[in-house]
Enzyme design. Structure first.
Site, PDB file in Angstrom:
ATOM      1  N   THR A 174       0.875  -1.091   0.054  1.00  0.00           N
ATOM      2  CA  THR A 174      -0.034   0.106  -0.009  1.00  0.00           C
ATOM      3  C   THR A 174       1.009   1.248  -0.123  1.00  0.00           C
ATOM      4  O   THR A 174       0.568   2.306  -0.831  1.00  0.00           O
ATOM      5  CB  THR A 174      -0.914  -0.141   1.173  1.00  0.00           C
ATOM      6  N   LEU A 175       1.981   1.146   0.859  1.00  0.00           N
ATOM      7  CA  LEU A 175       2.940   2.509   0.824  1.00  0.00           C
ATOM      8  C   LEU A 175       3.539   2.556  -0.517  1.00  0.00           C
ATOM      9  O   LEU A 175       3.554   3.731  -0.954  1.00  0.00           O
ATOM     10  CB  LEU A 175       3.889   2.025   1.855  1.00  0.00           C
ATOM     11  N   HIS A 202      18.960 -26.874  31.195  1.00  0.00           N
ATOM     12  CA  HIS A 202      18.494 -27.261  29.993  1.00  0.00           C
ATOM     13  C   HIS A 202      18.681 -26.181  28.889  1.00  0.00           C
ATOM     14  O   HIS A 202      19.437 -26.202  27.875  1.00  0.00           O
ATOM     15  CB  HIS A 202      16.711 -27.317  29.886  1.00  0.00           C
ATOM     16  N   GLU A 203      18.625 -24.661  29.345  1.00  0.00           N
ATOM     17  CA  GLU A 203      18.797 -23.492  28.380  1.00  0.00           C
ATOM     18  C   GLU A 203      20.253 -23.549  28.231  1.00  0.00           C
ATOM     19  O   GLU A 203      20.794 -23.013  27.120  1.00  0.00           O
ATOM     20  CB  GLU A 203      18.187 -22.211  28.950  1.00  0.00           C
ATOM     21  N   ASP A 223      12.362 -29.087  20.890  1.00  0.00           N
ATOM     22  CA  ASP A 223      13.655 -29.204  20.325  1.00  0.00           C
ATOM     23  C   ASP A 223      13.616 -30.544  19.471  1.00  0.00           C
ATOM     24  O   ASP A 223      14.363 -30.470  18.420  1.00  0.00           O
ATOM     25  CB  ASP A 223      14.523 -29.471  21.493  1.00  0.00           C
TER      26      ASP A 223
END
Ligand code: ATP
Ligand code: ZN
Length: 725
Positions: free
Chosen positions: A338-339, A551-552, A629
């Protein structure tokens, strides 16, 4: 003796049975005899009803009947004696009875009979005829009855009449009269007699119930007739004034509509409410140029020639070049289609007509098509200009006449007709935008319609950086902000999403009472957009927090120590959306291609979480937290085998629909995927075992600080102490 036989037409005129010509309203006649001031004088002079009203204001119902000139009506030749005769035969005893002062000027008594007549005029003269003539004067009755046998009956239907049409109506009445006389005399007779019977009864009954003495019955009947005629005149007047009022209202309405259409402000409202010609008001796009659209350089270049054409259509006509009539902007939502269209109009400084395809999608026949017609008519009148149709697929889609969109075919056809209807060099450029070019009707994309396609893709890292800079410049931000880092972490973001990101960061800074937007707010809003809002209120017990931290950091350690993995951007154990924590990795650049090693590294990093849980807490305490994961790792492995030809055993061959493959091939594919995943798991295990110390440090740092950025992770992994924040 001249015999006058009259019957009354619905308009109140008398028709002469002998010659079939119109004579005079009965009411006039009766009034003429009745009113002391106008008796007989009115025969030679024209009687004005107004004058008459002046004379007896208290008795007369106001009347607007036309002035009747007896001379004009051919009655002026009548001698006084003849008139007497006429009246005598018509209302026997009337002239004599006149001496008896009568109080029957207005008949309120005869409401019932009046009602019968008022709603049909079926045989209103019959009322007079039967009651006045029949009972008392059998001789006259005979002569009248012989005529009655041939009198036609006018079954009067009420309709809208105008004064002007009176004469014509009377003419045609007399014509019909002549006709009906020959056609159905017996039917008429039967009808008439039956009617007369009922009327005689009703008036008789009335006179009986009211105990009217014999001597007064004449007056009663005269009064009845008079009352009825006056009421009729009143009805006529009411009808006339009703007609006048309607006419005035209609004229006022016309003026009102005209005024609404002329007033630009109101016309918009009017249009939106009628819904017929919405979206035909152009907008001048002076303030939007290509400068405002970032990261879509190719699209801008392609549209540049359209701008040139709009600026100077003649130049192109002289050279004989043909520009496309329609340009299709294709790309995902929010990428700036549109822009771009606005910028085309802005650059060329021409009017911009905006319409959304869904506006044309109507349940009602013809509405969509008529809106298209209006849009093009307006645009052509204001050429050169740009018509922009957003969501073109919702008007020009392939679904033809589905029950939900019964008239879409009609609308498409109208659009095609309009596009064919103007010459390429007329100066109207239609820009359509769609997210699904495949869904468009083929007729729309053939040459001569939307024959130029411009792709507006999601911006690359350079484009994202530009867009971020553009929107950052509109807010206050700290000098430490690096738009490129945010750009690298926002793969797949559209221009609209990046604008939103900056806006959210500004809001966050304002909420936190900061004076400027920093990287922290930008990262925050990025995560919010990617993963949903933070869930600070969620109480997570220490055990779960510890599992999440290990875990992270498992993911982070693998990423950090695997050569082909993406650099770490951030690790956190702050719950957000559906996640309990996450590690974000940042590609150095947008990846157009990925190597086998890179894919394997991604799989290894995915495995890191579960491997960490297993190594630290034991096989019995592994959690469900690793399912996404594994999804991720399995997806990569499967693609490597079935699409990228990266399995030695299955060779360089693609397997698109695995469900249709032979059982052997299917199990071979499964086998290969399983091997890839198992190997990945083992590699991850090896790395975590090797870097157990770093793994522990990072997990503890996460438990302390909740979120660590790339630099902090590096400090921890290098075994240094983190500065207290
Ligand atoms: N490339 C860009 N440069 C600058 N701003 C952009 C860009 N892309 C999108 N935006 C911003 O996002 C807003 C929405 O974009 P726009 O409406 O043009 O997208 P679109 O492609 O037409 O989306 P849709 O298909 O949903 O209609 C724009 O008004 C602008 O503020
Ligand atoms: Zn994980």
């Amino acid at each position: 003796m001249t015999r006058f036989t009259f019957f009354k037409d619905h308009s109140g005129f008398l028709l002469c049975r002998e010659c079939g010509r119109v004579t005079v309203p009965l009411s006039h006649l009766i009034n003429a005899f009745q009113s002391p001031k106008t008796t007989f004088i009115s025969l030679s002079a024209s009687v004005s009803q107004n004058h008459h009203r002046d004379a007896v204001p208290e008795r007369e119902a106001p009347s607007s009947e036309a002035v009747v000139n007896l001379r004009d009506l051919g009655l002026s030749e009548l001698k006084v004696g003849q008139i007497d005769q006429l009246v005598d035969s018509l209302l026997p005893g009337f002239c004599k009875g006149k001496n008896v002062s009568s109080h029957w000027h207005t008949s309120h008594v005869s409401a019932q009979s009046f009602f019968e007549n008022k709603y049909g005029y079926l045989d209103m003269f019959g009322t007079l005829r039967s009651s006045c003539l029949y009972r008392q004067h059998s001789r006259t009755l005979k002569s009248i009855c012989s005529d009655l046998q041939y009198w036609p009956v006018f079954i009067q239907a009420r309709s809208f009449k105008t004064l002007k049409s009176r004469t014509r109506r009377l003419q045609s009445t007399s014509e019909r009269l002549a006709e009906t006389q020959h056609i159905a005399p017996s039917f008429v007779k039967g009808f008439l007699l039956r009617d007369r019977g009922t009327d005689v009864e009703s008036l008789d009954k009335l006179m009986k119930t009211k105990n009217i003495p014999e001597a007064h019955q004449d007056a009663f009947k005269t009064g009845f007739a008079e009352g009825f005629l006056k009421a009729q005149a009143l009805t006529q007047k009411t009808n006339d004034s009703l007609r006048r009022t309607r006419l005035i209202l209609f004229v006022l309405l016309l003026f009102g509509i005209y005024g609404l259409l002329k007033n630009p402000f109101l016309s918009v409202r009017f249009r939106t409410t009628t819904g017929l010609d919405s979206a035909v008001d152009p907008v001048q796009m002076k303030n939007v140029t290509f400068e405002h659209v970032k990261g879509v350089e190719e699209a801008k270049q392609e549209l540049q020639e359209v701008v040139e054409f709009l600026k100077n259509p003649q130049k192109f006509t002289v050279l004989g070049g043909k520009l496309p009539k329609g340009i299709l902007l294709v790309g995902p939502p929010g990428t700036g289609k549109t822009l771009l269209a606005r910028a085309v109009a802005g650059e060329a400084d021409v009017p911009f007509y905006y319409a959304s395809g869904s506006e044309f999608d109507e349940m009602f026949v013809g509405v969509g098509a008529s809106r298209i017609r209006n849009l093009f008519r307006e645009a052509k009148a204001n050429a050169p200009c740009v018509i922009f149709i957003d969501e073109l697929d919702s008007v020009g889609g392939k679904r033809i006449e589905s029950p939900m969109h019964p008239y879409s075919r009609q609308t498409i056809n109208q659009l095609l007709a309009e596009m064919d209807g103007f010459k390429p060099n007329e100066g109207v450029i239609i820009i359509g935008a769609t997210n699904f070019p495949e869904a468009l009707d083929n007729a729309l994309i053939r040459p001569g319609r939307f024959d130029m396609q411009v792709t507006v893709p999601r911006p690359d890292v350079k484009g994202r950086t530009e867009i971020l800079k553009w929107y950052l410049n509109k807010i206050k931000f700290d000098q430490s902000v690096d738009p490129e880092i945010i750009a690298r972490g926002t793969v797949g973001f559209s221009g609209a999403e990046l604008e939103n990101l900056v806006n959210q960061a500004a809001l966050k800074a304002a909420v936190d009472g900061k004076e400027m937007v920093t990287m922290k707010e930008l990262e925050f809003s990025k995560d919010k957009i990617l993963m949903g809002p933070e869930r600070r209120s969620v109480e997570i017990d220490n055990k779960n927090k510890t599992i999440t931290a290990y875990h992270e950091s498992g993911h982070a350690i693998i990423a950090y120590y695997t050569k082909d993995a993406m650099p770490i951007n951030k690790a956190t154990i702050m719950p957000r959306g559906p996640t309990l924590g996450h590690v974000s990795l940042l590609p150095e650049n947008d990846r157009w291609n990925e190597t086998r090693a890179q894919l394997l590294a991604q799989m290894d990093v995915s495995m890191g979480g579960r491997v960490a849980e297993e190594l630290i807490f034991g096989t019995d305490h592994i959690t469900t937290g690793a399912s996404s994961d594994f999804d991720n790792a399995t997806k990569i492995a499967k693609r490597m085998v079935t699409r990228f030809g990266m399995s030695e055993k299955l060779g360089v061959m693609t397997y698109s629909d695995t469900g249709k493959l032979s059982p052997e091939t299917q199990s071979a594919i499964e086998q290969e995927i399983r091997i890839l995943l198992r190997d990945s798991y083992e590699r991850a295990k090896h790395i975590l075992k090797t870097h157990a110390k770093e793994h522990k440090n990072l997990a503890e740092a996460l438990l302390t600080y909740e979120t660590l950025d790339a630099k902090e992770i590096q400090i921890v992994l290098e075994g240094k102490k983190l500065e207290v924040r």
